[in-house]
Design a protein around this motif. Structure first.
Motif, mmCIF file in Angstrom:
data_model
loop_
_atom_site.group_PDB
_atom_site.id
_atom_site.type_symbol
_atom_site.label_atom_id
_atom_site.label_comp_id
_atom_site.label_asym_id
_atom_site.label_seq_id
_atom_site.Cartn_x
_atom_site.Cartn_y
_atom_site.Cartn_z
ATOM 1 N N PRO A 105 -6.797 1.173 -10.371
ATOM 2 C CA PRO A 105 -6.300 0.371 -9.245
ATOM 3 C C PRO A 105 -5.688 -0.966 -9.669
ATOM 4 O O PRO A 105 -4.691 -1.400 -9.100
ATOM 5 N N ASP B 1 0.824 -1.213 0.000
ATOM 6 C CA ASP B 1 0.000 0.000 0.000
ATOM 7 C C ASP B 1 0.856 1.260 0.000
ATOM 8 O O ASP B 1 0.446 2.290 -0.528
ATOM 9 N N GLU C 168 -2.101 5.898 -6.412
ATOM 10 C CA GLU C 168 -3.459 6.281 -6.005
ATOM 11 C C GLU C 168 -3.652 7.784 -6.183
ATOM 12 O O GLU C 168 -4.677 8.239 -6.688
ATOM 13 N N THR C 169 -2.646 8.526 -5.736
ATOM 14 C CA THR C 169 -2.725 9.984 -5.830
ATOM 15 C C THR C 169 -2.884 10.427 -7.284
ATOM 16 O O THR C 169 -3.596 11.362 -7.588
ATOM 17 N N ARG D 251 -5.630 10.474 3.227
ATOM 18 C CA ARG D 251 -4.519 9.536 3.295
ATOM 19 C C ARG D 251 -3.560 9.781 4.451
ATOM 20 O O ARG D 251 -2.837 8.873 4.856
ATOM 21 N N HIS E 100 -7.150 14.669 -0.688
ATOM 22 C CA HIS E 100 -6.291 13.491 -0.718
ATOM 23 C C HIS E 100 -5.451 13.399 0.548
ATOM 24 O O HIS E 100 -5.327 12.342 1.154
ATOM 25 N N LEU F 293 1.832 1.797 -3.444
ATOM 26 C CA LEU F 293 0.665 2.219 -4.228
ATOM 27 C C LEU F 293 0.291 3.685 -4.008
ATOM 28 O O LEU F 293 -0.463 4.257 -4.788
#
Lengths: 260, 284
Positions: free
Chosen positions: A112, A99, A106-107, B192, B188, A102
């Motif tokens: 995905p 993760d 993701e940003t 996150r 974001h 990733l």
């Protein structure tokens, strides 16, 4: 050799930070070029503003003055196009290794499924398959920094900004990671700017070294490093290595004497 | 860890193993046995002291009487009804208070301006002893369920708010910078970095707020109510029925204890990355 193409040009970058009484001038008209597929180290006395340069390039700090040109075009910053890596690995403790890798994908909003495939591929390339589901806490310092490097590379950034990425590691691990970095830079054709305190590391890895002056920083000198090999161990055994090393030491020494 | 283990091995090679033997009671069974022994001993002593006339049953109650009382109220079902009321009030107060507080606290991260603006007001509200609001709350929300829940919310929400806001402010700046350099938006970064890094603090408030929610429910019941453990305790104490008071108190204690463990299970489930492998406390 034909003159190399300029990828990033910093021109007259100035920055001061407000202080208690007077503002501290950190960068005083900084100007230098980064070529396509360059490997440039920035060295200078501590506190001279090396990290500020990176923060300006990455868009974390706005310069007071000066322009940045990316492949000839004026840009505000390279935010979203750089891979920033710091001394701290900055792995997210609540995310597994996979993760963490990733994170950037993701940003960027990458599909995905494709992101997952890419991340797994990179992890296996760098010998970390089997650790996908481990939390950073369970890894050694070297492994954590390797994950941070993968996280940086997997984004396929235009320029890697490495801010003393290996300085918290022991010498053996550092040599090993330098090797991995150089291989990756070769494989993925990356441009790298490395901030380091370590002259030895700067000479071994770089094509060019930019020496900054004491604060407020200006570019004091730019040295081309012409070693046949840039793998960390081979470079250190090159006969010209110690010549460069001493030139750069002298360059920094003079400044220490001035400040004393 | 491995280093210390090695040092320990090389430093004391000749000593016989037996000397480092651990306390025989230092195991789950051993500890439980000691704990049960302490509880049973305490009640036996209490019972004996009352029977032999050292303590007055009128003033301190009597364990056998408490037990009879508990059995009786279990048999007629009133214990479950009252406990149910109190638990329901406390859970509603806890859930709403924690959610409202955490959401506002986290939202304050979005605007430094608003946060600085409201900071003194939050401090002012926090410095009011919330229990002092109880009479007004009863006036506003009546003598039913609503007033107890409102009182519990007034206690829990401010704790959650302050904790969540502080944790959001303390979230690692470098992690935020890293994401920002990757081109991440504020949403974001919130999703996150801020949200996950405040989660441990928010869960830590669960522990405190479970207690506060029970305080809110019980105090609300003291003031005016027809049901609940607070009601039972209050009525019984005004009748000098100490055994019933104790029965209510022990039930409350049990409820609090169970809630506390529920929080621990939740924590383990929500924060898998925080789990230790082996103990971290150094064995001095």
């Amino acid at each position: 050799m034909s003159s190399p193409k300029v990828q990033l040009r910093l021109n007259g970058i100035r920055k001061s930070f407000p202080g208690k009484e007077a503002a501290t001038q950190v960068l005083d008209g900084l100007t230098f070029d980064i070529h396509e597929r360059d490997f440039v180290s920035i060295i200078g006395p501590s506190g001279c503003g090396k990290t500020t340069v990176f923060n300006i390039i990455a868009g974390l700090v706005d310069p007071d003055d000066g322009v940045m040109l990316y492949r000839g075009q004026e840009v505000e910053s390279l935010r979203g196009r750089v891979g920033y890596m710091m001394q701290k690995d900055l792995l997210f403790p609540w995310r597994t290794v996979l993760d963490n890798v990733l994170l950037g994908l993701e940003t960027k909003g990458i599909d995905p499924k494709r992101a997952l495939d890419t991340a797994r591929e990179y992890l296996s390339t760098f010998g970390l398959s089997g650790f996908e589901n481990a939390y950073p806490k369970a890894l050694s310092g070297g492994m954590r920094q390797r994950v941070a490097l993968i996280r940086t590379l997997v984004l396929d950034p235009d320029i890697l900004l490495l801010d003393e990425p290996f300085s918290a590691l022991d010498y053996q691990t550092r040599l090993y990671l330098e090797g991995i970095l150089m291989e990756a830079v070769e494989t993925f054709h990356k441009t790298v700017i490395l901030v380091t305190h370590d002259i030895d590391e700067a000479v071994a890895l770089s094509k060019r070294v930019v020496v900054l002056s004491q604060r407020p920083a200006r570019v004091k000198a730019v040295h081309d490093i012409a070693l046949n090999e840039h793998s960390p161990i081979a470079a250190r055994s090159d006969p010209r290595f110690s010549g460069y090393f001493h030139t750069l030491c002298a360059e920094l020494d003079i400044q220490t004497r001035k400040s004393a | 860890m491995t280093e210390t283990a090695q040092i320990a091995k090389t430093a004391a090679p000749a000593r016989p193993r037996e000397k480092k033997r651990r306390n025989v009671f230092d195991s789950l069974i051993g500890r439980s046995a000691l704990q049960i022994l302490a509880v049973v001993g305490f009640f036996l002593l209490w019972e004996a002291a009352v029977r032999w006339g050292w303590l007055s049953a009128f003033l301190v109650g009597q364990p056998s009487g408490v037990l009879r009382n508990l059995i009786g109220s279990i048999a007629n079902g009133s214990l479950f009804t009252d406990t149910g009321f109190t638990i329901f009030e406390a859970i509603l107060g806890f859930a709403f208070g924690t959610v409202i507080g955490s959401v506002i606290g986290l939202a304050l991260w979005y605007s430094i301006f608003v946060a600085r603006l409201v900071e003194p007001f939050i401090a002012a509200i926090n410095s009011v002893p919330k229990i002092a609001l109880a009479p007004i709350i009863i006036l506003w929300f009546g003598t039913g369920l609503l007033s107890k829940v409102a009182l519990a919310i007034s206690l829990t929400s401010i704790v959650a708010l302050i904790t969540a806001y502080q944790a959001a402010k303390d979230a690692d700046k470098d992690l935020q910078a890293l994401l920002f350099s990757m081109g991440a938006s504020k949403q974001h970064i919130f999703k996150r970095v801020i949200a996950p890094s405040t989660l441990p603090a928010i869960i830590a408030t669960f522990r405190i707020n479970i207690g506060f929610a029970l305080v809110g429910a019980v105090v609300g019941e003291f003031i005016s109510s027809q049901h609940g453990l607070g009601h039972v305790i209050y009525v019984a104490s005004s009748l000098y029925d100490l055994n019933t008071v104790w029965a209510g108190l022990f039930t409350l204690m049990l409820v609090g204890f169970l809630f506390y463990h529920l929080v621990e299970v939740t924590e383990r489930w929500l924060l898998p990355w925080k789990q230790q492998q082996g103990g971290t406390q150094i064995n001095v």
